[in-house]
Design a protein around this motif. Structure first.
Motif, PDB file in Angstrom:
ATOM      1  N   ARG A   1     116.861 101.999  -5.632  1.00 26.54           N
ATOM      2  CA  ARG A   1     115.581 101.411  -5.239  1.00 26.54           C
ATOM      3  C   ARG A   1     115.775  99.923  -4.983  1.00 26.54           C
ATOM      4  O   ARG A   1     116.776  99.331  -5.403  1.00 26.54           O
ATOM      5  CB  ARG A   1     114.503 101.637  -6.305  1.00 26.54           C
ATOM      6  CG  ARG A   1     114.861 101.111  -7.675  1.00 26.54           C
ATOM      7  CD  ARG A   1     113.753 101.334  -8.693  1.00 26.54           C
ATOM      8  NE  ARG A   1     114.227 101.029 -10.052  1.00 26.54           N
ATOM      9  CZ  ARG A   1     113.428 100.895 -11.097  1.00 26.54           C
ATOM     10  NH1 ARG A   1     112.112 101.024 -10.955  1.00 26.54           N
ATOM     11  NH2 ARG A   1     113.925 100.643 -12.291  1.00 26.54           N
ATOM     12  N   GLU A   2     114.795  99.361  -4.303  1.00 24.44           N
ATOM     13  CA  GLU A   2     114.790  97.930  -4.032  1.00 24.44           C
ATOM     14  C   GLU A   2     113.902  97.236  -5.057  1.00 24.44           C
ATOM     15  O   GLU A   2     112.764  97.659  -5.296  1.00 24.44           O
ATOM     16  CB  GLU A   2     114.280  97.644  -2.623  1.00 24.44           C
ATOM     17  CG  GLU A   2     115.186  98.169  -1.537  1.00 24.44           C
ATOM     18  CD  GLU A   2     114.720  97.764  -0.146  1.00 24.44           C
ATOM     19  OE1 GLU A   2     114.297  96.606   0.024  1.00 24.44           O
ATOM     20  OE2 GLU A   2     114.782  98.623   0.747  1.00 24.44           O
ATOM     21  N   LEU A   3     114.432  96.181  -5.632  1.00 27.04           N
ATOM     22  CA  LEU A   3     113.711  95.383  -6.617  1.00 27.04           C
ATOM     23  C   LEU A   3     113.704  93.930  -6.147  1.00 27.04           C
ATOM     24  O   LEU A   3     114.430  93.554  -5.221  1.00 27.04           O
ATOM     25  CB  LEU A   3     114.375  95.475  -7.993  1.00 27.04           C
ATOM     26  CG  LEU A   3     114.501  96.865  -8.619  1.00 27.04           C
ATOM     27  CD1 LEU A   3     115.436  96.825  -9.824  1.00 27.04           C
ATOM     28  CD2 LEU A   3     113.130  97.385  -9.039  1.00 27.04           C
ATOM     29  N   SER A   4     112.903  93.131  -6.771  1.00 28.16           N
ATOM     30  CA  SER A   4     112.940  91.695  -6.499  1.00 28.16           C
ATOM     31  C   SER A   4     112.578  90.944  -7.762  1.00 28.16           C
ATOM     32  O   SER A   4     111.871  91.463  -8.640  1.00 28.16           O
ATOM     33  CB  SER A   4     111.983  91.310  -5.367  1.00 28.16           C
ATOM     34  OG  SER A   4     110.664  91.655  -5.698  1.00 28.16           O
ATOM     35  N   VAL A   5     113.083  89.723  -7.831  1.00 30.11           N
ATOM     36  CA  VAL A   5     112.730  88.842  -8.938  1.00 30.11           C
ATOM     37  C   VAL A   5     112.248  87.523  -8.358  1.00 30.11           C
ATOM     38  O   VAL A   5     112.847  86.972  -7.431  1.00 30.11           O
ATOM     39  CB  VAL A   5     113.916  88.639  -9.902  1.00 30.11           C
ATOM     40  CG1 VAL A   5     115.112  88.000  -9.219  1.00 30.11           C
ATOM     41  CG2 VAL A   5     113.491  87.818 -11.121  1.00 30.11           C
ATOM     42  N   ILE A   6     111.131  87.062  -8.879  1.00 26.80           N
ATOM     43  CA  ILE A   6     110.579  85.753  -8.532  1.00 26.80           C
ATOM     44  C   ILE A   6     110.885  84.826  -9.704  1.00 26.80           C
ATOM     45  O   ILE A   6     110.641  85.178 -10.870  1.00 26.80           O
ATOM     46  CB  ILE A   6     109.055  85.831  -8.318  1.00 26.80           C
ATOM     47  CG1 ILE A   6     108.700  86.905  -7.285  1.00 26.80           C
ATOM     48  CG2 ILE A   6     108.506  84.473  -7.911  1.00 26.80           C
ATOM     49  CD1 ILE A   6     109.243  86.657  -5.900  1.00 26.80           C
ATOM     50  N   ALA A   7     111.436  83.674  -9.392  1.00 29.74           N
ATOM     51  CA  ALA A   7     111.809  82.737 -10.457  1.00 29.74           C
ATOM     52  C   ALA A   7     111.531  81.318  -9.991  1.00 29.74           C
ATOM     53  O   ALA A   7     111.341  81.055  -8.799  1.00 29.74           O
ATOM     54  CB  ALA A   7     113.281  82.898 -10.829  1.00 29.74           C
ATOM     55  N   ALA A   8     111.500  80.403 -10.943  1.00 35.04           N
ATOM     56  CA  ALA A   8     111.225  79.003 -10.621  1.00 35.04           C
ATOM     57  C   ALA A   8     112.121  78.100 -11.453  1.00 35.04           C
ATOM     58  O   ALA A   8     112.501  78.445 -12.583  1.00 35.04           O
ATOM     59  CB  ALA A   8     109.764  78.661 -10.888  1.00 35.04           C
ATOM     60  N   ARG A   9     112.434  76.947 -10.875  1.00 32.43           N
ATOM     61  CA  ARG A   9     113.160  75.909 -11.601  1.00 32.43           C
ATOM     62  C   ARG A   9     112.401  74.606 -11.435  1.00 32.43           C
ATOM     63  O   ARG A   9     111.989  74.244 -10.329  1.00 32.43           O
ATOM     64  CB  ARG A   9     114.585  75.770 -11.076  1.00 32.43           C
ATOM     65  CG  ARG A   9     115.459  74.771 -11.855  1.00 32.43           C
ATOM     66  CD  ARG A   9     116.891  74.814 -11.323  1.00 32.43           C
ATOM     67  NE  ARG A   9     117.773  73.911 -12.048  1.00 32.43           N
ATOM     68  CZ  ARG A   9     117.974  72.633 -11.758  1.00 32.43           C
ATOM     69  NH1 ARG A   9     117.324  72.077 -10.726  1.00 32.43           N
ATOM     70  NH2 ARG A   9     118.806  71.885 -12.469  1.00 32.43           N
ATOM     71  N   GLY A  10     112.208  73.904 -12.545  1.00 31.79           N
ATOM     72  CA  GLY A  10     111.501  72.640 -12.534  1.00 31.79           C
ATOM     73  C   GLY A  10     112.427  71.463 -12.333  1.00 31.79           C
ATOM     74  O   GLY A  10     113.652  71.596 -12.286  1.00 31.79           O
TER      75      GLY A  10
END
Length: 360
Positions: free
Chosen positions: A191-200
């Motif tokens: 399956r296709e997955l995704s991750v959303i992430a952030a760096r300050g």
């Protein structure tokens, strides 16, 4: 040069006036910021909710100067903004986040794959070709079936062809415009997955739960989140996100598309140096959504919590599907997000809905 963190009342510039710019502007307004949009098209979705609107090409020196004069920091809503525009803004002394490196890497699929592999992030095997004969040899080397993509630009399934036999690569190269291409091994994924992430700005990192994505004709149709994954798989995704964010010295939100393989491992497909369609579920499913998170990051504010508060099915509304707003409005579990685009076209993203269910 602005001093961070930016106080409310500061101006955040955005290159691009589509739906992502619109939702970024709405998030910025909630935090007390004004927004200035630069976009070639007048009266776009973002301009109508922003304090300032500049109409001009992204490489127009006068338009860029007008944006630089207004904004305390500048970001972008899509990765095909010319890198030269960002270089010019930086030369004017204005801060741009995410930075130039992220844009340059993401704009070239060969550079992207090389960057990912060089930072310990696994991908499918690939090779590049700059001519039709080389494309045929590359298809033989990678093996068929393989996916040919233009090295630059292309989105929602555009700019790519499946190659079933090496000899097909010659014509496919021509059909894609005769520009450099990348040929990728077929991924036998579950399956296709995704991750959303952030760096300050201080290097702190926040990662959202994974989303499970379903596409139709190359266009994202729906995301289910948080995805049902093991702690081990979630940990893999988090490590991938951290390697990319730190490798780019990134500031802002990033979207990373992943393949879950049959052996339980993850391969990175690509990343987008911006807020991402697969993260729209966070608007109604998380304590702080991806749009506010991006504004927090580029403004130098502390990152917000990413904990889920609901289970969400995000559905993209394509073409005239947005005309069903009355039906969606009558569904108590449905939250409507329309983009204010004037003309519906087949396959065009006109909005999305988040169908919200309690966490279990």
């Amino acid at each position: 040069m602005a001093a961070f963190p930016l106080p409310p009342g500061s101006v955040i510039g955005i290159l691009g006036g589509g739906q992502l710019g619109r939702m970024l502007a709405q998030a910025a307004a909630r935090l007390g910021f004004d927004v200035a949009i630069l976009d070639p098209e007048p009266d776009g979705p973002a301009a109508r909710v922003a304090a300032h609107s500049i109409v001009g090409a992204y490489d127009d020196p006068d338009a860029l100067k007008a944006l630089a004069d207004l904004a305390d920091v500048i970001t972008y809503e899509f990765e095909n903004v010319p890198a030269g525009a960002v270089e010019r803004l930086l030369s004017m002394g204005v801060e741009v986040a995410p930075g130039l490196q992220a844009l340059q890497v993401a704009q070239d699929r060969g550079n992207e794959k090389s960057f990912l592999n060089g930072h310990g992030v696994p991908t499918v095997g690939y090779t590049v070709a700059i001519g039709p004969g080389e494309a045929v040899e590359s298809a033989r080397r990678v093996g068929v079936p393989c996916l040919m993509k233009t090295m630059r630009e292309g989105y929602d399934g555009k700019g790519q062809r499946w190659i079933e036999h090496p000899d097909e690569a010659f014509q496919a190269f021509q059909d894609l415009g005769g520009v450099p291409v990348i040929l990728e091994e077929a991924a036998d994924f579950v399956r296709e997955l995704s991750v959303i992430a952030a760096r300050g700005r201080g290097g702190e990192i926040a990662v959202y739960p994974l989303g499970e994505n379903h596409h139709e004709k190359g266009i994202l149709r729906r995301t289910l989140a948080p995805a049902q994954v093991s702690p081990q798989l979630a940990g893999q995704a988090e490590r991938i996100a951290i390697r990319i964010l730190e490798g780019l010295t990134y500031v802002g939100v990033i979207g990373i598309e992943l393949f879950e393989m049959r052996d339980g491992g993850l391969l990175a497909n690509e990343f987008a140096p911006r807020v991402h369609n697969t993260g729209h579920w966070t608007q109604d499913g998380c304590e702080v959504d991806q749009f506010e998170q991006h504004i927090r990051a580029v403004a130098g504010w502390p990152l917000g919590p990413t904990a889920p508060i609901a289970r969400v099915e995000m559905l993209n509304l394509l073409g005239d599907e947005a005309e069903g707003w009355k039906r969606f409005a009558a569904e108590p579990e449905t939250r409507i997000h329309l983009y204010g685009k004037h003309k519906a076209k087949p396959g065009r993203k006109m909005g999305h809905v988040n169908k919200v269910k309690p966490l279990r």
